[in-house]
Design a protein around this motif. Structure first.
Motif, PDB file in Angstrom:
ATOM      1  N   ILE A  52       0.839  -1.205   0.000  1.00  0.00           N
ATOM      2  CA  ILE A  52       0.000   0.000   0.000  1.00  0.00           C
ATOM      3  C   ILE A  52       0.871   1.251   0.000  1.00  0.00           C
ATOM      4  CG2 ILE A  52      -1.624   1.358   1.390  1.00  0.00           C
ATOM      5  CD1 ILE A  52      -2.868  -1.309   2.269  1.00  0.00           C
ATOM      6  N   GLU A  53       1.908   1.249   0.838  1.00  0.00           N
ATOM      7  CA  GLU A  53       2.799   2.410   0.887  1.00  0.00           C
ATOM      8  C   GLU A  53       3.529   2.601  -0.438  1.00  0.00           C
ATOM      9  OE1 GLU A  53       3.697   2.030   5.656  1.00  0.00           O
ATOM     10  OE2 GLU A  53       5.148   1.264   4.222  1.00  0.00           O
ATOM     11  N   GLY A  54       3.910   1.507  -1.079  1.00  0.00           N
ATOM     12  CA  GLY A  54       4.569   1.606  -2.383  1.00  0.00           C
ATOM     13  C   GLY A  54       3.660   2.185  -3.444  1.00  0.00           C
ATOM     14  N   ILE A  55       2.408   1.748  -3.443  1.00  0.00           N
ATOM     15  CA  ILE A  55       1.433   2.289  -4.399  1.00  0.00           C
ATOM     16  C   ILE A  55       1.226   3.783  -4.153  1.00  0.00           C
ATOM     17  CG2 ILE A  55      -1.012   2.261  -5.059  1.00  0.00           C
ATOM     18  CD1 ILE A  55      -0.901  -0.813  -4.521  1.00  0.00           C
ATOM     19  N   LEU A  56       1.010   4.144  -2.893  1.00  0.00           N
ATOM     20  CA  LEU A  56       0.801   5.562  -2.568  1.00  0.00           C
ATOM     21  C   LEU A  56       2.034   6.392  -2.925  1.00  0.00           C
ATOM     22  CD1 LEU A  56      -0.995   5.287   0.890  1.00  0.00           C
ATOM     23  CD2 LEU A  56      -1.967   6.198  -1.224  1.00  0.00           C
ATOM     24  N   ALA A  57       3.209   5.883  -2.592  1.00  0.00           N
ATOM     25  CA  ALA A  57       4.441   6.629  -2.873  1.00  0.00           C
ATOM     26  C   ALA A  57       4.628   6.819  -4.379  1.00  0.00           C
ATOM     27  CB  ALA A  57       5.641   5.907  -2.271  1.00  0.00           C
ATOM     28  N   GLY A 114       5.573  13.698   1.076  1.00  0.00           N
ATOM     29  CA  GLY A 114       4.756  12.676   1.715  1.00  0.00           C
ATOM     30  C   GLY A 114       5.102  11.291   1.200  1.00  0.00           C
ATOM     31  N   ALA A 115       5.333  11.194  -0.104  1.00  0.00           N
ATOM     32  CA  ALA A 115       5.712   9.906  -0.704  1.00  0.00           C
ATOM     33  C   ALA A 115       7.063   9.436  -0.168  1.00  0.00           C
ATOM     34  CB  ALA A 115       5.755  10.035  -2.220  1.00  0.00           C
ATOM     35  N   LEU A 116       8.013  10.351  -0.085  1.00  0.00           N
ATOM     36  CA  LEU A 116       9.316   9.982   0.474  1.00  0.00           C
ATOM     37  C   LEU A 116       9.196   9.581   1.939  1.00  0.00           C
ATOM     38  CD1 LEU A 116      11.592  12.735  -1.116  1.00  0.00           C
ATOM     39  CD2 LEU A 116      11.485  10.308  -1.712  1.00  0.00           C
ATOM     40  N   GLY A 117       8.339  10.271   2.661  1.00  0.00           N
ATOM     41  CA  GLY A 117       8.133   9.962   4.077  1.00  0.00           C
ATOM     42  C   GLY A 117       7.486   8.607   4.301  1.00  0.00           C
ATOM     43  N   LEU A 118       6.769   8.111   3.316  1.00  0.00           N
ATOM     44  CA  LEU A 118       6.177   6.775   3.432  1.00  0.00           C
ATOM     45  C   LEU A 118       7.228   5.680   3.354  1.00  0.00           C
ATOM     46  CD1 LEU A 118       2.978   6.983   1.218  1.00  0.00           C
ATOM     47  CD2 LEU A 118       3.069   6.621   3.683  1.00  0.00           C
ATOM     48  N   LEU A 119       8.235   5.875   2.543  1.00  0.00           N
ATOM     49  CA  LEU A 119       9.178   4.797   2.262  1.00  0.00           C
ATOM     50  C   LEU A 119      10.509   4.896   2.996  1.00  0.00           C
ATOM     51  CD1 LEU A 119       8.649   4.370  -1.575  1.00  0.00           C
ATOM     52  CD2 LEU A 119       7.638   3.073   0.287  1.00  0.00           C
ATOM     53  N   GLY A 149      15.373   2.558   8.409  1.00  0.00           N
ATOM     54  CA  GLY A 149      15.338   2.313   9.849  1.00  0.00           C
ATOM     55  C   GLY A 149      15.584   3.524  10.732  1.00  0.00           C
ATOM     56  N   PHE A 150      15.387   4.722  10.218  1.00  0.00           N
ATOM     57  CA  PHE A 150      15.533   5.884  11.077  1.00  0.00           C
ATOM     58  C   PHE A 150      14.178   6.551  11.290  1.00  0.00           C
ATOM     59  CE2 PHE A 150      15.117   9.239   7.896  1.00  0.00           C
ATOM     60  CZ  PHE A 150      15.493   8.597   6.733  1.00  0.00           C
ATOM     61  N   TYR A 151      13.893   6.852  12.529  1.00  0.00           N
ATOM     62  CA  TYR A 151      12.635   7.482  12.923  1.00  0.00           C
ATOM     63  C   TYR A 151      11.422   6.846  12.228  1.00  0.00           C
ATOM     64  CZ  TYR A 151      15.661  11.088  14.824  1.00  0.00           C
ATOM     65  OH  TYR A 151      16.626  11.749  15.527  1.00  0.00           O
ATOM     66  N   PRO A 152      11.145   5.583  12.498  1.00  0.00           N
ATOM     67  CA  PRO A 152      10.028   4.910  11.815  1.00  0.00           C
ATOM     68  C   PRO A 152       8.662   5.538  12.115  1.00  0.00           C
ATOM     69  CG  PRO A 152      10.910   3.528  13.566  1.00  0.00           C
ATOM     70  CD  PRO A 152      11.843   4.709  13.430  1.00  0.00           C
ATOM     71  N   ILE A 153       8.570   6.372  13.136  1.00  0.00           N
ATOM     72  CA  ILE A 153       7.308   7.061  13.429  1.00  0.00           C
ATOM     73  C   ILE A 153       6.944   8.028  12.302  1.00  0.00           C
ATOM     74  CG2 ILE A 153       8.369   8.940  14.746  1.00  0.00           C
ATOM     75  CD1 ILE A 153       4.979   7.278  15.476  1.00  0.00           C
ATOM     76  N   LEU A 154       7.930   8.420  11.489  1.00  0.00           N
ATOM     77  CA  LEU A 154       7.650   9.343  10.389  1.00  0.00           C
ATOM     78  C   LEU A 154       6.772   8.726   9.301  1.00  0.00           C
ATOM     79  CD1 LEU A 154      11.102  11.115   9.954  1.00  0.00           C
ATOM     80  CD2 LEU A 154       9.049  11.968  11.098  1.00  0.00           C
ATOM     81  N   THR A 155       6.833   7.402   9.153  1.00  0.00           N
ATOM     82  CA  THR A 155       6.037   6.754   8.104  1.00  0.00           C
ATOM     83  C   THR A 155       4.532   6.898   8.342  1.00  0.00           C
ATOM     84  OG1 THR A 155       7.822   5.246   7.534  1.00  0.00           O
ATOM     85  CG2 THR A 155       5.603   4.576   6.913  1.00  0.00           C
ATOM     86  N   PRO A 156       4.001   6.563   9.533  1.00  0.00           N
ATOM     87  CA  PRO A 156       2.561   6.774   9.717  1.00  0.00           C
ATOM     88  C   PRO A 156       2.180   8.256   9.711  1.00  0.00           C
ATOM     89  CG  PRO A 156       3.544   5.985  11.747  1.00  0.00           C
ATOM     90  CD  PRO A 156       4.592   5.876  10.680  1.00  0.00           C
TER      91      PRO A 156
END
Length: 118
Positions: free
Chosen positions: A6-11, A53-58, A64-71
């Motif tokens: 889903i994240e890949g599609i959105l990105a 936003g797309a970059l922030g998804l992936l 592995g840095f700041y994984p809270i940024l993805t959601p």
């Protein structure tokens, strides 16, 4: 696996959308009415918001840095979609609503899944 898909599609969609609209905005003005209703700086802001936003998804999850940024990025994309939906409703552009709702739903699912996994 599903969340990553889903994240890949959105990105992919948001990177392409932001880039194509930014690069070809003059040629797209007759097809995308909202380009005529916003200032050039606002169009640039919208395009860069989509790309970031797309970059922030992936990137945070993949490196592995700041994984809270993805959601949080997924919530940002959901916000963009809510604002797009409001715009299309105001302009009575109902044909654009199904795609907007699909991307809104996908971004909410991605955010929810990543918050659960975080």
């Amino acid at each position: 696996m599903t969340t990553t898909l889903i994240e890949g599609i959105l990105a992919t969609v948001f990177t392409l959308s932001g880039t194509i609209i930014y690069v070809f905005k003059d040629q797209l003005k007759h097809k995308l009415s909202w380009l005529n209703n916003f200032s050039p700086s606002m169009v640039k802001f919208i395009c860069f918001s989509k790309i970031l936003g797309a970059l922030g998804l992936l990137l945070p999850i993949q490196f592995g840095f700041y994984p809270i940024l993805t959601p949080l990025a997924a919530l940002g994309i959901a916000t963009i979609m809510i604002l797009a939906m409001v715009y299309h409703l105001q302009k009575k552009e109902y044909k654009d609503l199904p795609a907007t709702l699909i991307f809104l739903a996908l971004s909410v699912v991605a955010a929810y899944q990543r918050f659960i996994l975080y």
